[in-house]
Scaffold this motif. Sequence first.
Motif, PDB file in Angstrom:
ATOM      1  N   PRO A  80     -65.418 -19.064  12.664  1.00 18.84           N
ATOM      2  CA  PRO A  80     -64.671 -20.223  13.178  1.00 18.84           C
ATOM      3  C   PRO A  80     -63.438 -20.588  12.362  1.00 18.84           C
ATOM      4  O   PRO A  80     -62.950 -21.722  12.442  1.00 18.84           O
ATOM      5  N   TYR A  81     -62.908 -19.633  11.602  1.00 20.07           N
ATOM      6  CA  TYR A  81     -61.781 -19.888  10.713  1.00 20.07           C
ATOM      7  C   TYR A  81     -60.475 -19.379  11.336  1.00 20.07           C
ATOM      8  O   TYR A  81     -60.477 -18.633  12.309  1.00 20.07           O
ATOM      9  N   LEU A  82     -59.348 -19.777  10.751  1.00 18.45           N
ATOM     10  CA  LEU A  82     -58.034 -19.196  11.048  1.00 18.45           C
ATOM     11  C   LEU A  82     -57.640 -19.264  12.526  1.00 18.45           C
ATOM     12  O   LEU A  82     -57.177 -18.283  13.108  1.00 18.45           O
ATOM     13  N   SER A  83     -57.773 -20.419  13.122  1.00 20.50           N
ATOM     14  CA  SER A  83     -57.345 -20.586  14.514  1.00 20.50           C
ATOM     15  C   SER A  83     -55.855 -20.289  14.635  1.00 20.50           C
ATOM     16  O   SER A  83     -55.065 -20.674  13.765  1.00 20.50           O
ATOM     17  N   PRO A  84     -55.443 -19.600  15.711  1.00 21.91           N
ATOM     18  CA  PRO A  84     -54.014 -19.331  15.913  1.00 21.91           C
ATOM     19  C   PRO A  84     -53.187 -20.627  15.941  1.00 21.91           C
ATOM     20  O   PRO A  84     -53.709 -21.709  16.216  1.00 21.91           O
ATOM     21  N   GLN A  85     -51.889 -20.482  15.691  1.00 20.24           N
ATOM     22  CA  GLN A  85     -51.003 -21.624  15.544  1.00 20.24           C
ATOM     23  C   GLN A  85     -51.092 -22.601  16.717  1.00 20.24           C
ATOM     24  O   GLN A  85     -51.109 -23.822  16.523  1.00 20.24           O
ATOM     25  N   LYS A  86     -51.184 -22.082  17.943  1.00 15.39           N
ATOM     26  CA  LYS A  86     -51.161 -22.964  19.113  1.00 15.39           C
ATOM     27  C   LYS A  86     -52.426 -23.798  19.270  1.00 15.39           C
ATOM     28  O   LYS A  86     -52.427 -24.778  20.036  1.00 15.39           O
ATOM     29  N   VAL A  87     -53.491 -23.413  18.568  1.00 13.57           N
ATOM     30  CA  VAL A  87     -54.711 -24.222  18.601  1.00 13.57           C
ATOM     31  C   VAL A  87     -55.160 -24.553  17.180  1.00 13.57           C
ATOM     32  O   VAL A  87     -56.330 -24.831  16.928  1.00 13.57           O
ATOM     33  N   ARG A  88     -54.235 -24.530  16.266  1.00 12.18           N
ATOM     34  CA  ARG A  88     -54.561 -24.809  14.873  1.00 12.18           C
ATOM     35  C   ARG A  88     -55.082 -26.243  14.753  1.00 12.18           C
ATOM     36  O   ARG A  88     -54.554 -27.163  15.372  1.00 12.18           O
ATOM     37  N   GLY A  89     -56.120 -26.393  13.958  1.00 15.30           N
ATOM     38  CA  GLY A  89     -56.783 -27.685  13.855  1.00 15.30           C
ATOM     39  C   GLY A  89     -58.082 -27.726  14.629  1.00 15.30           C
ATOM     40  O   GLY A  89     -58.945 -28.570  14.380  1.00 15.30           O
TER      41      GLY A  89
END
Length: 269
Positions: free
Chosen positions: A220-229
């Motif tokens: 569940p780590y390192l979400s892409p920029q568009k869904v970061r957070g």
Amino acid sequence: MLNDDLKKINLSEGMLDSHTHLFHMKKNGMDYRSIISHCFENGLEFAVDIGINPDNFEERINFAAELDGLYTSHGYYPSDCTAENIDELLRLLEQTLSADKKAIAVGEMGLDFYHNYGPYELQAVLVKRQIKIADNFGKPIVIHSRDAENETIELLSDCPPENGGIIHCFSYSPSAAIKFVEMGFYISFAGNVTYKNAEQIQAAAAQVPLDRLLLETDAPYLSPQKVRGRKNHSGYIGYTYDFVSELRGIPVNSLITAVNENFRRLFRL
């Protein structure tokens, strides 16, 4: 009604996630069963659940058996290098690989000097012993490497796996990527390739030969920029495909096909 984790999924037929941690998702309060099942229903073709905790090896085996495209990898993280029961852990790893019909790799294993897991000598011994197990089972390996570029190259040069493997969540220079490719490895990029300050990783993703490229979430780590957070999962892998296809100047469908072929070649599927 869609779970909030599923509201921004971005998937197309044939996409895959070469590295996810379903039971880390579980520990983070995510309904991993519903999420990964929904992903397979909406275009995801393959995913590899990476296990580094022997306490859940059996549960992971049982769950993977329920989903056609879900495979497993089992191994020990650098943090285990100082464990007093290493011999027992490695015997358990062998037993797990023998029992798991969906196991297609060994790892993740590797070197990590960002965290104080132990000296090089201890970390390297744990990697070498797992490579020997992978060779005995005829499986590729999954390598974790953080702040250990030169040491990882040296270690894998001295103890090359017979069936190749993946450098997962690649974060080094293009020249390092090419060295790993020349050693027979595939290079896998995670959601952090999409980050604004990730110029070095992006340069590597642009230059790795297309026939050695893989993509992953490391969820569940390192979400892409568009869904970061948001907590990451396989349903967000499409954002990484979109970014890398634009980075390389190729249609996303071409990237899907290439990554899929690479995955099948490495794991003989």
